[in-house]
Motif scaffolding. Structure first.
Motif, PDB file in Angstrom:
ATOM      1  N   GLU A 175       0.849  -1.207   0.000  1.00  0.00           N
ATOM      2  CA  GLU A 175       0.000   0.000   0.000  1.00  0.00           C
ATOM      3  C   GLU A 175       0.876   1.245   0.000  1.00  0.00           C
ATOM      4  OE1 GLU A 175      -3.479   0.385  -0.232  1.00  0.00           O
ATOM      5  OE2 GLU A 175      -3.151  -1.686  -0.880  1.00  0.00           O
ATOM      6  N   GLU A 176       1.974   1.174   0.762  1.00  0.00           N
ATOM      7  CA  GLU A 176       2.890   2.318   0.815  1.00  0.00           C
ATOM      8  C   GLU A 176       3.455   2.590  -0.581  1.00  0.00           C
ATOM      9  OE1 GLU A 176       6.263   3.029   3.921  1.00  0.00           O
ATOM     10  OE2 GLU A 176       7.250   2.040   2.232  1.00  0.00           O
ATOM     11  N   LEU A 177       3.758   1.524  -1.288  1.00  0.00           N
ATOM     12  CA  LEU A 177       4.310   1.664  -2.640  1.00  0.00           C
ATOM     13  C   LEU A 177       3.283   2.295  -3.584  1.00  0.00           C
ATOM     14  CD1 LEU A 177       7.012   1.072  -3.948  1.00  0.00           C
ATOM     15  CD2 LEU A 177       6.139  -1.185  -4.592  1.00  0.00           C
ATOM     16  N   LYS A 178       2.044   1.845  -3.441  1.00  0.00           N
ATOM     17  CA  LYS A 178       0.963   2.424  -4.264  1.00  0.00           C
ATOM     18  C   LYS A 178       0.852   3.920  -3.994  1.00  0.00           C
ATOM     19  CE  LYS A 178      -2.111  -1.587  -4.322  1.00  0.00           C
ATOM     20  NZ  LYS A 178      -3.409  -2.068  -3.766  1.00  0.00           N
ATOM     21  N   LYS A 179       1.003   4.286  -2.749  1.00  0.00           N
ATOM     22  CA  LYS A 179       0.913   5.694  -2.362  1.00  0.00           C
ATOM     23  C   LYS A 179       2.047   6.495  -3.011  1.00  0.00           C
ATOM     24  CE  LYS A 179       0.835   8.882   1.523  1.00  0.00           C
ATOM     25  NZ  LYS A 179       1.477   9.104   2.814  1.00  0.00           N
ATOM     26  N   ILE A 180       3.247   5.933  -3.003  1.00  0.00           N
ATOM     27  CA  ILE A 180       4.382   6.628  -3.630  1.00  0.00           C
ATOM     28  C   ILE A 180       4.061   6.885  -5.097  1.00  0.00           C
ATOM     29  CG2 ILE A 180       6.807   6.402  -4.350  1.00  0.00           C
ATOM     30  CD1 ILE A 180       7.275   4.764  -1.769  1.00  0.00           C
ATOM     31  N   ARG A 181       3.511   5.882  -5.734  1.00  0.00           N
ATOM     32  CA  ARG A 181       3.164   6.020  -7.158  1.00  0.00           C
ATOM     33  C   ARG A 181       2.085   7.085  -7.372  1.00  0.00           C
ATOM     34  NH1 ARG A 181       2.783   2.173 -12.108  1.00  0.00           N
ATOM     35  NH2 ARG A 181       1.942   3.811 -13.427  1.00  0.00           N
ATOM     36  N   ARG A 182       1.073   7.035  -6.516  1.00  0.00           N
ATOM     37  CA  ARG A 182      -0.038   8.015  -6.623  1.00  0.00           C
ATOM     38  C   ARG A 182       0.474   9.433  -6.440  1.00  0.00           C
ATOM     39  NH1 ARG A 182      -3.042   4.712  -3.393  1.00  0.00           N
ATOM     40  NH2 ARG A 182      -2.660   5.970  -1.530  1.00  0.00           N
ATOM     41  N   VAL A 183       1.345   9.590  -5.466  1.00  0.00           N
ATOM     42  CA  VAL A 183       1.866  10.913  -5.126  1.00  0.00           C
ATOM     43  C   VAL A 183       2.703  11.479  -6.272  1.00  0.00           C
ATOM     44  CG1 VAL A 183       3.635  11.972  -3.673  1.00  0.00           C
ATOM     45  CG2 VAL A 183       1.697  10.815  -2.620  1.00  0.00           C
TER      46      VAL A 183
END
Ligand SMILES: Nc1nc2c(ncn2[C@@H]2O[C@H](COP(=O)(O)OP(=O)(O)OP(=O)(O)O)[C@@H](O)[C@H]2O)c(=O)[nH]1
Ligand SMILES: Nc1nc2c(ncn2[C@@H]2O[C@H](COP(=O)(O)OP(=O)(O)OP(=O)(O)O)[C@@H](O)[C@H]2O)c(=O)[nH]1
Ligand SMILES: [Mg+2]
Ligand SMILES: [Mg+2]
Lengths: 274, 292
Positions: A175-183
């Motif tokens: 989920e943290e990785l997905k957030k990095i991508r989204r950001v």
């Protein structure tokens, strides 16, 4: 049918051993050898060539690098499980793009592992590029955002973003990785332009599980097989290509900054079958 | 589930009766497939199946156990027997300090394990000294220093770029001088086929005479693990193995391969990035995991 194709039980078993020991995997090996039987090649050379061709067919034609709209940094996000070679691969890519005349920047978005940012600092200095980092424990997405803003402001051509190693089975880390991508996308729509999944050549069948879950989470645009200078053959990339359509972009062939090469399917298949 | 699959392939055998060579063949193929999918080395799996076959042919089918489960039980027993039936701890030196040298391929988890092992000794009342023997990788010394400081364990280091053999030797001398009961020496990752680096390791071993040389192996390793273990055992000599990153979903068949080719016991299993995520190796747990 086996006699007609010239692939007798003994030959099939010998090929099975080569493929399995190359980490091709049981199911993929069976599919490949079933296809080979149908190919009806007779004689050792013909069989070897037919096998070589069928493996090259699986690997397919390398796809072109995505065209980046001008006027903004090309953002490359490196992901993968622990210890596979992400940070070192990032340094190699930085050196490569810099040598091509591009303005390169690095982002130390691994804020978790001991001395991760320090490791990248050494590389940034050696390669001669800027690095954006924050203190250990900072929000990795914040570092990524920060870096992209800075890259944009400074007219950087390529921004390489390092991330912490994480097992694909750890939900919160994915989920943290997905957030990095989204950001990143929020900061500059369309980024990251590339998401490179780094795989360790010594990894066995688990690489397929890694590829599946990383694909689901952050849609990698390509693979890098690191540590191919060892004796492991990374045959698992065949199953990954067949099932997930992911191509190998580069291979890591050592610990030095120059030890990175574009993926060469023929050389790869020849090494696998040797 | 392997037991179910085997039951299906033995479906001719419902009552009492011996498992014949014929009806066991398909069951054995199923087991071999499962081992290969679990990353057990091809030749190791082949040898292992032969052992299972010999035990199973003529084996009485127990009244209340379906033949498939019976064979699975044999497989499980043989796996445990192969991997060592009890936990094997670190060998101790009769005169302090006990010297432990960590070796292995790049990224396998050595530095992290060094801290975990140090923590384990510390918790048992024996204060260890850590030695930053990786002077090559960028910020490796820094990494071990940080890990050491997090658990209040002293780290001996001479910075990056120093001669690793000298650092190891001086670190062990320091441990002796300061009466540390244990000294754990980290080393850089290296390929088993890198002649120069394997020679460096032999020099290190000769300089510090470790009680324990532990090969740290990534738990997700595939077929190559057998070759790596073989090389390290033959070209350096090892006393035990540590398997890492088993907190993921890798089946861990490398455990069987490494044990089979080196003959050395797996001593610990690392199951996470945190310093306390370390377990003594349990052969029965590993057997179940490999069988999936
Ligand atoms: N021989 C060889 N070693 C490599 C290669 N790529 C990386 N390494 C080594 O593998 C080890 C791990 O590399 P890192 O770049 O730190 O791996 P990482 O994925 O960033 O690791 P984490 O951030 O801890 O998850 C280092 O010792 C590298 O020098 C390669 O292509 N060949
Ligand atoms: N999930 C998980 N990660 C681990 C485990 N052990 C180590 N790691 C991680 O794996 C990566 C590599 O660990 P290191 O300790 O740097 O490996 P190394 O063998 O010292 O690497 P080199 O010195 O470059 O050869 C780091 O990200 C560690 O946090 C484990 O048991 N589970
Ligand atoms: Mg890293
Ligand atoms: Mg290390």
């Amino acid at each position: 049918a086996a006699l007609a194709s010239g692939l007798d039980a003994e030959s099939r078993e010998a090929l099975e051993e080569i493929l399995i020991e190359a980490d091709v995997g049981v199911a993929a090996t069976q599919r490949i050898l079933d296809r080979l039987e149908k190919a009806d090649a007779v004689g050792e050379d013909a069989i070897h060539n037919a096998l070589r061709d069928s493996l090259l067919e699986v690997l397919g034609r390398a796809r072109e690098e995505p065209e980046i709209p001008g006027g903004r940094p090309r953002v490359i996000l490196l992901v993968g499980v622990n210890g596979v070679g992400k940070t070192t691969t990032l340094a190699k890519l930085a050196a490569r793009y810099k040598a091509e005349g591009m303005r390169v920047m690095m982002a130390a978005a691994d804020t978790f592992r001991a001395a991760a940012a320090e490791q990248l600092e050494v590389w940034a200095e050696r390669v001669g590029v800027d690095l954006v980092r924050q203190r250990s424990g900072a929000d990795p997405a914040a570092v990524a955002y920060d870096a992209l803003e800075s890259a944009r402001a400074r007219g950087v051509d390529v921004l390489l973003v390092d991330t912490a190693g994480r097992l694909h089975t750890k939900h919160n880390l994915m989920e943290e990785l997905k957030k990095i991508r989204r950001v990143l996308d929020k900061c500059e729509p369309g980024t990251p332009d590339e998401v490179l999944l780094i795989l360790d050549a010594t990894t066995g069948q688990n690489a397929l599980s890694q590829a599946r879950l990383f694909k689901e989470a952050v849609e990698p645009t390509g693979l890098v097989i690191a540590k191919l200078d060892g004796t492991a053959k990374a045959g698992i990339v065949l199953a990954i290509r067949e099932e997930l359509g992911l191509d190998v972009r580069f291979v890591g062939l050592g610990e030095g900054v120059g030890d990175l090469e574009r993926f060469a399917p023929e050389a790869f298949v020849d090494a696998l079958l040797s | 589930d392997l037991g179910e699959k085997l039951n299906r392939s033995f479906k001719g055998l419902l009552g009492r009766g011996k498992l014949s060579e014929k009806n066991i063949e398909s069951g054995l193929r199923e087991i071999r497939r499962s081992l290969l999918e679990a990353d057990v080395h091809y030749k190791v799996a082949k040898d292992f199946i032969q052992v299972v076959k010999e035990r199973s042919v003529g084996q009485e089918v127990l009244g209340n156990l379906r033949p498939g489960q019976q064979v699975v039980r044999i497989v499980h027993e043989e796996l445990v027997r192969l991997m060592g039936s009890a936990f094997t701890d670190i060998s101790r030196s009769r005169s302090a300090p006990t010297v432990i040298l960590l070796v292995g391929l790049q990224g396998s988890g050595k530095t992290t394990f060094a801290a975990k092992l140090a923590r384990r000794f510390q918790k048992s009342g024996q204060q260890p000294l850590l030695v930053a023997g990786d002077t090559a990788r960028p910020a490796a010394v820094e990494q071990l220093k940080i890990l050491g400081s997090e658990i209040d364990v002293r780290v001996f280091e001479k910075g990056s770029g120093a001669d690793p053999v000298e650092v190891a030797a001086e670190g062990v001398r320091e441990a002796r001088r300061l009466n540390f009961p244990v000294v754990i020496v980290d080393s850089r990752g290296r390929l088993h086929v890198d002649g120069e680096l394997m020679e460096e390791l032999r020099k290190t071993r000769d300089a510090i005479a470790p009680q324990e040389t532990l090969l740290v192996v990534d738990g997700m390793s595939g077929q190559d693990a057998a070759r790596v273990a073989r090389s390290f055992a033959d070209d350096l000599g090892i006393d035990g193995v540590v398997l890492t990153k088993l907190d993921g979903d890798a089946r861990g068949g490398a455990a069987l391969s490494v044990r089979a080719v080196s003959g050395k016991p797996i001593k610990f299993v690392s199951v996470g990035e945190k310093v306390d995520q370390l377990e003594p190796f349990h052969p029965d747990r590993m057997a179940s995991r490999i069988l999936g």
